[in-house]
Design a protein around this motif. Structure first.
Motif, short mmCIF file in Angstrom:
data_model
loop_
_atom_site.label_atom_id
_atom_site.label_comp_id
_atom_site.label_asym_id
_atom_site.label_seq_id
_atom_site.Cartn_x
_atom_site.Cartn_y
_atom_site.Cartn_z
N SER A 1 -11.83 -1.08 3.08
CA SER A 1 -10.84 -1.05 2.21
C SER A 1 -10.82 -2.16 1.23
N ARG B 1 -11.00 2.59 5.02
CA ARG B 1 -10.42 4.01 4.99
C ARG B 1 -11.57 4.95 5.57
N ASP C 1 0.96 -1.21 0.13
CA ASP C 1 0.01 -0.08 0.17
C ASP C 1 0.76 1.32 -0.03
#
Length: 281
Positions: free
Chosen positions: A195, A189, A120
């Motif tokens: 997410s 998020r 990420d």
């Protein structure tokens, strides 16, 4: 009997890379079942016209799938239930850091080294790890405490076999590599309630996916997904990470590569059979 899926986000037109991914999933489903899933958790970027175009392009390629199509925007309660389960295990914490905060923390002189880049992006430095879920607010993201998660499973790492990349040779990351090279990933998020990592795991289980097919750029994310599957007591499917379709400069195609949008090939008179042949099908 394999059950596979193609799960695009309706944030732009499908391109040749998407066509390859969808055709690969359909081919590997064999006599089983190929599903379409719409990953639309980012409502600020998703558009109904792109979702309609996805269906049009896939049908043009000769693909079909059962209805109704699963949409992530309809499944927030399922993601919240998974988050609650992980919170009950003491494995999550709220994070108020913005990207600029993370960059600043990682560039502090005392760090003394280049940031480690994980699936990420830069691995989170743990700034908010001391916070409790009782302190979570609407502007917080929710992160997984990677070290605690691995301790909970009493595992020395995560392993899996890939059916396309070095089949028969396990891919493995030790617990230390998971902590230092992946870190405390975001599970929800801010403003979205989930997410990619959390939703894909929950949805694959809900749809009974037995074989996950996707690009090899997501190979490192698979360690996260298998970890979450084990934490949530979900089935672990088999995995097939396929090659990526690249442009003339060798870069992976992105949705901004409009010149390779399937819609434009179709409007230019190219047949679906020609597209399939050019991709090796």
């Amino acid at each position: 009997m394999n059950r596979t899926r193609f799960a695009p986000s309706p944030t732009g037109p499908l391109h040749l890379g998407h066509a390859f991914a969808a055709l690969t999933a359909a081919k590997l489903a064999g006599p089983g079942q190929f599903l379409l899933r719409i990953e639309d958790i980012d409502q600020s970027r998703c558009r109904p016209e792109y979702e309609a175009l996805i269906a049009e392009d896939l049908h043009w390629l000769g693909l079909d799938w059962p209805l109704p199509v699963m949409r992530q925007s309809d499944r927030l309660p399922a993601y919240q239930a998974a988050l609650d389960r992980l919170a009950e295990l003491g494995l999550t914490y709220p994070c108020e850091c913005r990207r600029a905060d993370i960059r600043a923390a990682l560039s502090a002189p005392q760090e003394g080294a280049e940031p480690v880049i994980g699936p990420d992006g830069p691995v989170y430095p743990g700034t908010c790890r001391h916070r409790s879920m009782a302190d979570a607010g609407p502007d917080d993201a929710i992160r997984l405490n990677m070290a605690r998660a691995l301790d909970h499973l009493a595992t020395d790492g995560i392993s899996f076999d890939d059916e396309n990349i070095a089949p028969g040779i396990p891919h493995h990351l030790s617990a230390e590599q998971m902590i230092s090279g992946i870190g405390d990933v975001v599970l929800a998020r801010r403003g979205m309630g989930t997410s990619y990592h959390l939703s894909v795991v929950v949805d694959d289980a809900a749809q009974g996916i037995t074989l996950v097919t996707r690009g090899k750029d997501l190979l490192d994310s698979t360690y996260i997904h298998i970890l979450l599957q084990r934490l949530l007591d979900l089935p672990v499917p088999r995995y097939h990470h396929h090659r990526l379709i690249r442009n003339d400069q060798g870069k992976r195609l992105a949705k901004r590569d409009d010149a390779r949008a399937l819609r434009l090939y179709r409007e230019g008179g190219m047949s679906a059979a020609e597209i399939r042949h050019s991709l090796g099908f």
